[in-house]
Design a protein around this motif. Sequence first.
Motif, mmCIF file in Angstrom:
data_model
loop_
_atom_site.group_PDB
_atom_site.id
_atom_site.type_symbol
_atom_site.label_atom_id
_atom_site.label_comp_id
_atom_site.label_asym_id
_atom_site.label_seq_id
_atom_site.Cartn_x
_atom_site.Cartn_y
_atom_site.Cartn_z
ATOM 1 N N HIS A 94 0.849 -1.195 0.000
ATOM 2 C CA HIS A 94 0.000 0.000 0.000
ATOM 3 C C HIS A 94 0.882 1.241 0.000
ATOM 4 O O HIS A 94 1.946 1.253 0.621
ATOM 5 C CB HIS A 94 -0.929 -0.008 1.223
ATOM 6 C CG HIS A 94 -1.993 1.037 1.125
ATOM 7 N ND1 HIS A 94 -1.755 2.350 1.435
ATOM 8 C CD2 HIS A 94 -3.278 0.969 0.706
ATOM 9 C CE1 HIS A 94 -2.869 3.047 1.212
ATOM 10 N NE2 HIS A 94 -3.814 2.235 0.778
ATOM 11 N N GLY A 172 -7.690 9.406 0.139
ATOM 12 C CA GLY A 172 -8.086 10.188 1.308
ATOM 13 C C GLY A 172 -8.215 11.679 1.038
ATOM 14 O O GLY A 172 -8.337 12.479 1.967
ATOM 15 N N SER A 212 -10.516 7.425 -2.856
ATOM 16 C CA SER A 212 -11.762 8.198 -2.692
ATOM 17 C C SER A 212 -12.955 7.581 -3.425
ATOM 18 O O SER A 212 -13.762 8.288 -4.025
ATOM 19 C CB SER A 212 -11.554 9.662 -3.115
ATOM 20 O OG SER A 212 -10.569 10.277 -2.304
#
Length: 248
Positions: A94, A172, A212
Amino acid sequence: MRRPFIAGNWKMNKTISEGLVLVKELKEVAEKTDVEVAVCVPFIALKDIKEEIKDSKIKLGAQNMHWEESGAFTGEISPVMLKDIGVDYVIIGHSERRQYFNETDETVNKKIKSALKHEINPIVCVGETLEEREKGIEKDIVKNQVLKAFDGVEKDDVTKIVIAYEPIWAIGTGKTASSEDANEMCAFIRKTIEEKYGIDVSERVRIQYGGSVKPHNVTDIMNQADIDGALVGGASLKADAFTEIVNF
Ligand SMILES: O=C(CO)COP(=O)(O)O
């Protein structure tokens, strides 16, 4: 042909009891859909969450692992430990781990091979920074990440891996890549897999978009030809939002 796959990445959120409340509320949607649903939860919650979802269709994922089976690696968790709990997936590479915890293409590659060896399906994350996109080098960056991640991975194992394209600038931030841009990159990733392993493999490997993803944009994203799913951060923390996403 490729089963849609929506996974929630809780990141460093939810106590065990909060997580249990959330997964209880997700069982029904997982039951009623053909979409594969997974929750990737903090290490300490894995066992309790597994117990709660064991008779449901929700799959369980971890967010990281070490590549070694055991040893003097204080604070680390091994694939053997994850397998023992019954974890189905593990997120590897990630961008937050690459950015804050010095994860490199080399460690990502080791972790992928180790996860495969222990029959845990890796969800490998790739994606460019805003700066890289503005320079127009995003495809070079992502291709390089993909090729390094898959270095030494056998053809037979490729479709056990899920690739998550997560442009770092979209994580985010409330900014999503346009669904067309996201699809273009996912198609490019598929092409990269095709060049390495052939079209029979590339047509079967699942590629998620992450960054998002919300109830209001998921339909558009999932309608794209090369996007097979979503890796959802913030919106996976609320049952109603995640349910809407799964029901895209
Ligand atoms: O990083 C992500 C999933 O792994 C995306 O996070 P957000 O959905 O909060 O942008």
